[in-house]
Design an enzyme around this catalytic site. Structure first.
Site, PDB file in Angstrom:
ATOM      1  N   THR A 155       0.891  -1.164   0.000  1.00 30.60           N
ATOM      2  CA  THR A 155       0.000   0.000   0.000  1.00 30.60           C
ATOM      3  C   THR A 155       0.919   1.201   0.000  1.00 30.60           C
ATOM      4  OG1 THR A 155      -1.901  -0.982   1.152  1.00 30.60           O
ATOM      5  CG2 THR A 155      -1.508   1.293   1.627  1.00 30.60           C
ATOM      6  N   ARG A 210     -13.273  -7.939  -1.946  1.00 30.81           N
ATOM      7  CA  ARG A 210     -12.779  -7.743  -0.572  1.00 30.81           C
ATOM      8  C   ARG A 210     -12.534  -6.246  -0.311  1.00 30.81           C
ATOM      9  NH1 ARG A 210      -7.544  -6.488   1.098  1.00 30.81           N
ATOM     10  NH2 ARG A 210      -7.137  -6.921   3.296  1.00 30.81           N
ATOM     11  N   VAL A 211     -12.888  -5.816   0.883  1.00 26.60           N
ATOM     12  CA  VAL A 211     -12.675  -4.411   1.241  1.00 26.60           C
ATOM     13  C   VAL A 211     -11.451  -4.311   2.142  1.00 26.60           C
ATOM     14  CG1 VAL A 211     -13.660  -2.439   2.485  1.00 26.60           C
ATOM     15  CG2 VAL A 211     -15.101  -3.810   0.963  1.00 26.60           C
ATOM     16  N   SER A 212     -10.482  -3.504   1.740  1.00 30.41           N
ATOM     17  CA  SER A 212      -9.275  -3.337   2.550  1.00 30.41           C
ATOM     18  C   SER A 212      -9.528  -2.279   3.631  1.00 30.41           C
ATOM     19  CB  SER A 212      -8.105  -2.927   1.660  1.00 30.41           C
ATOM     20  OG  SER A 212      -7.863  -1.555   1.754  1.00 30.41           O
ATOM     21  N   ASP A 213      -8.592  -2.153   4.535  1.00 31.18           N
ATOM     22  CA  ASP A 213      -8.726  -1.151   5.605  1.00 31.18           C
ATOM     23  C   ASP A 213      -8.490   0.277   5.111  1.00 31.18           C
ATOM     24  OD1 ASP A 213      -5.881  -2.192   5.314  1.00 31.18           O
ATOM     25  OD2 ASP A 213      -5.594  -0.289   6.370  1.00 31.18           O
ATOM     26  N   GLY A 227      -0.482  -3.083   5.720  1.00 30.70           N
ATOM     27  CA  GLY A 227      -0.380  -4.429   6.275  1.00 30.70           C
ATOM     28  C   GLY A 227      -1.715  -5.125   6.180  1.00 30.70           C
ATOM     29  N   GLY A 270      -5.113  -5.915   6.212  1.00 30.68           N
ATOM     30  CA  GLY A 270      -6.256  -5.037   6.445  1.00 30.68           C
ATOM     31  C   GLY A 270      -7.235  -5.571   7.469  1.00 30.68           C
TER      32      GLY A 270
HETATM   33  N1  ASP Z   1      -3.814  -2.813   4.012  1.00 31.79           N
HETATM   34  C1  ASP Z   1      -3.862  -3.325   2.681  1.00 31.79           C
HETATM   35  C2  ASP Z   1      -5.006  -4.288   2.557  1.00 31.79           C
HETATM   36  O1  ASP Z   1      -5.312  -5.000   3.472  1.00 31.79           O
HETATM   37  C3  ASP Z   1      -2.628  -3.991   2.253  1.00 31.79           C
HETATM   38  C4  ASP Z   1      -1.381  -3.381   2.769  1.00 31.79           C
HETATM   39  O2  ASP Z   1      -1.337  -2.269   3.198  1.00 31.79           O
HETATM   40  O3  ASP Z   1      -0.357  -4.016   2.780  1.00 31.79           O
HETATM   41  O4  ASP Z   1      -5.577  -4.371   1.505  1.00 31.79           O
END
Ligand code: ASP
Length: 283
Positions: A154, A182-185, A204, A206
């Site tokens: 990200t 899928r919904v990320s954070d 990281g 999510g």
């Molecule tokens: N946070 C992101 C997600 O879960 C991925 C990431 O930041 O590494 O989609």
């Protein structure tokens, strides 16, 4: 106030075997220098938009062009932005074929509905004449063919300008080979948040970031008087003990920049303090 800037290119070590840590460091250094000039001239919000756009355009990073593909072979991207002046969160979730998802998120600041997702978000981006882009980079197509399930990646920028405005922005292509939709954070208040006291951008896994309500929780603790480094460390003590793989960048109203690393994760970051730049590679 001396303007300060911190950017990240994801957590969780370098996942693409084609690229080295040095390449990430070089890219982050170039981007932070350019973004810092923007911060001096145009303030925190414009700098965050500018910095995230540069990261989205660079295929090394999992955002914009170079985003990871979901299981069905499509790229769906998410982004969010918030600053201490408007105190309005706006975001876009799973938008397709736009060059800069952060611009779509930003344009929603002025709208009645400030978060849009899925097909409606893509249709909205078209109506707003957001620049079209097919985000498929060759190395990501290869990863998808090899069914690489990523966990991280990200980009994010947090800035404070000379007037004390704090802004945080995040943009992502998700984790890779995830269930479509899928919904990320990243475009939730767990992944991106800012108020008068500090701004946070997470990266990281999510699902873990949402479970811990990371960004909003840190901002709330700092609002209650906890120093930023203590608030971050408190959260990551729990993250490490529960083996949660995520990280964050943050910046408070005094200009303190704090990076947090969870279990087995390393945020690829660069900080600009006005005189010198510090990166994740400590030599
Ligand atoms: N946070 C992101 C997600 O879960 C991925 C990431 O930041 O590494 O989609």
């Amino acid at each position: 106030m001396i303007p300060k800037l911190i950017i990240h290119g994801g957590a969780g070590l370098v996942e693409s075997p084609e690229f080295t840590e040095r390449q990430y460091e070089k890219a982050l250094k170039g981007i932070i220098k350019e973004t810092y000039s923007k911060l001096l001239k145009k303030g925190a919000r414009e700098a965050v938009l500018y910095g995230v756009r540069l990261l989205e355009d660079n295929p090394l990073f999992n955002a914009g062009y170079g985003s990871r593909l979901q299981k069905d072979g499509r790229v769906r991207m998410s982004a969010a932005i918030m600053d201490s002046v408007s105190q309005k969160f706006s975001g876009v979730i799973n938008v397709c074929n736009v060059r800069h998802p952060i611009d779509v998120a930003n344009s929603l600041q002025r709208k009645r509905h400030t978060v849009l997702g899925g097909r409606g978000a893509t249709e909205y981006a078209r109506r707003q004449k957001m620049e079209y882009c097919s985000p498929l980079a060759p190395h990501r197509i290869k990863e998808h063919e090899e069914r690489v399930k990523g966990e991280t990646g990200t980009v994010g920028v947090v800035a404070i300008d000379s007037r004390g405005c704090i802004c945080a922005g995040t943009s992502t292509g998700g984790v890779g080979y995830e269930t479509p939709g899928r919904v990320s954070d990243s475009a939730t208040v767990a992944g991106t948040y800012a108020s008068k006291v500090c701004g946070v951008s997470c990266t990281g896994k999510g699902e873990s970031i949402v479970n811990q309500a990371v960004a909003a929780k840190i901002v709330a603790r700092v609002e209650d008087g906890v120093p930023l480094n203590v608030a971050v460390e408190r959260l990551f003590k729990i993250a490490r003990s529960k083996k949660l793989k995520f990280g964050l960048i943050s910046l408070d109203a005094e200009g303190n920049a704090v990076v947090g690393n969870g279990y087995n994760s390393k945020v690829l970051y660069a900080k600009h303090y006005g005189q010198h730049i510090e990166t994740f590679l400590k030599r």
